[in-house]
Design an enzyme around this catalytic site. Structure first.
Site, PDB file in Angstrom:
ATOM      1  N   HIS A 103       0.856  -1.195   0.000  1.00 19.39           N
ATOM      2  CA  HIS A 103       0.000   0.000   0.000  1.00 19.39           C
ATOM      3  C   HIS A 103       0.891   1.244   0.000  1.00 19.39           C
ATOM      4  CE1 HIS A 103      -2.951   2.964   1.228  1.00 19.39           C
ATOM      5  NE2 HIS A 103      -3.877   2.105   0.863  1.00 19.39           N
ATOM      6  N   GLU A 152      -4.138   1.923  -7.363  1.00 19.15           N
ATOM      7  CA  GLU A 152      -4.506   2.986  -6.426  1.00 19.15           C
ATOM      8  C   GLU A 152      -3.639   4.228  -6.649  1.00 19.15           C
ATOM      9  OE1 GLU A 152      -6.704   1.299  -2.725  1.00 19.15           O
ATOM     10  OE2 GLU A 152      -4.644   1.786  -2.269  1.00 19.15           O
TER      11      GLU A 152
HETATM   12  P1  PGA Z   1      -9.861   5.568   0.397  1.00 19.01           P
HETATM   13  O1  PGA Z   1      -8.611   4.624   0.603  1.00 19.01           O
HETATM   14  O2  PGA Z   1     -11.004   4.710  -0.092  1.00 19.01           O
HETATM   15  O3  PGA Z   1     -10.115   6.152   1.749  1.00 19.01           O
HETATM   16  O4  PGA Z   1      -9.490   6.588  -0.617  1.00 19.01           O
HETATM   17  C1  PGA Z   1      -8.337   3.567  -0.289  1.00 19.01           C
HETATM   18  C2  PGA Z   1      -7.076   2.869   0.122  1.00 19.01           C
HETATM   19  O5  PGA Z   1      -6.150   3.526   0.635  1.00 19.01           O
HETATM   20  O6  PGA Z   1      -6.966   1.642  -0.028  1.00 19.01           O
END
Ligand code: PGA
Length: 226
Positions: A103, A152
């Site tokens: 992440h 992401e």
């Molecule tokens: P968010 O986070 O939905 O709060 O934007 C997603 C993530 O960090 O996996």
């Protein structure tokens, strides 16, 4: 029908009592009569809580027969042994089937490198945990043994400013082609209102949800609308 992974990433949130409340509200809003029938079986629901909640959530999910899988948010790059503070793959596998790796918050705040992440992927695979590897863009290195990638983009995480579905679709397609991978999810400011715009795209196989997954009703709506 396309398989969809709907993943809740609770990050560093919730105490035990808050987690129990979440599960109760979530199951009441989704499975009032017959367990799970409301969801078509192409949807895999995965909740990734902090380590401290895995034991209790696992036992409640099993007792109540809920169609929810558990995931961890990290894994030790080492086997068991003298690694203070680490939780290893063998320990996690007692409770979970998935693990989020790489992440951007771990890369930024805990200096995780592609090399460490690749080592964690090896550990996950060794202990039969499916890694959900986060890729910030098309150039993110994808370790061998990964079958699920969550695209992401950093600008979209926790900002309320998601990528456009068209751009996410384009990136998902490129990631699939480049890495010969079947499943790419989208993550970053997903809500019950915008989820369908992403999951209806041909190359997006689900969503990784942070902030919106903390509210059980909102997460239920996300699952229904996906
Ligand atoms: P968010 O986070 O939905 O709060 O934007 C997603 C993530 O960090 O996996």
């Amino acid at each position: 029908m396309k398989k969809l992974f709907i993943v809740a990433n609770w990050k560093s949130n919730k105490t035990l009592s808050q987690a129990k409340e979440w599960l109760e509200e979530f199951s009441n809003s989704n499975f009032p009569t017959s367990r799970g029938e409301q969801f078509s079986n192409n949807k895999e629901i995965i909740v990734c809580p902090p380590f401290t909640l895995l034991l209790e959530l696992k036992s409640l999910i099993v007792d109540q027969g809920l169609p929810i899988k558990l995931g961890a948010q990290d894994i030790s790059p080492f086997e068991n042994g003298s690694h203070t503070g680490e939780i290893n793959g063998k320990q996690i596998k007692e409770f979970a089937d998935y693990v989020i790796l790489g992440h951007s918050e771990r890369r930024q705040n805990f200096s995780e490198t592609d090399e460490t992440i690749a080592q964690k992927v090896r550990m996950a695979n060794k202990y039969h945990l499916d890694p959900i590897l986060c890729a910030q863009n098309i150039n993110t290195e994808i370790a061998v043994g990964v079958k699920i990638i969550a695209y992401e983009p950093i600008f979209a995480i926790g900002t309320g400013n998601p990528d456009t579905p068209e751009s996410a679709e384009k990136t998902a397609k490129l990631i699939k082609e480049k890495n010969k991978i079947d499943y790419v999810l989208y993550g970053g400011s997903v809500t019950s209102v915008n989820v369908k715009n992403f999951t209806q795209m041909p190359n997006i196989n689900g969503v990784l949800v942070g902030g919106s997954s903390l509210d059980p009703k909102e997460f239920s709506e996300i699952i229904k609308n996906a």
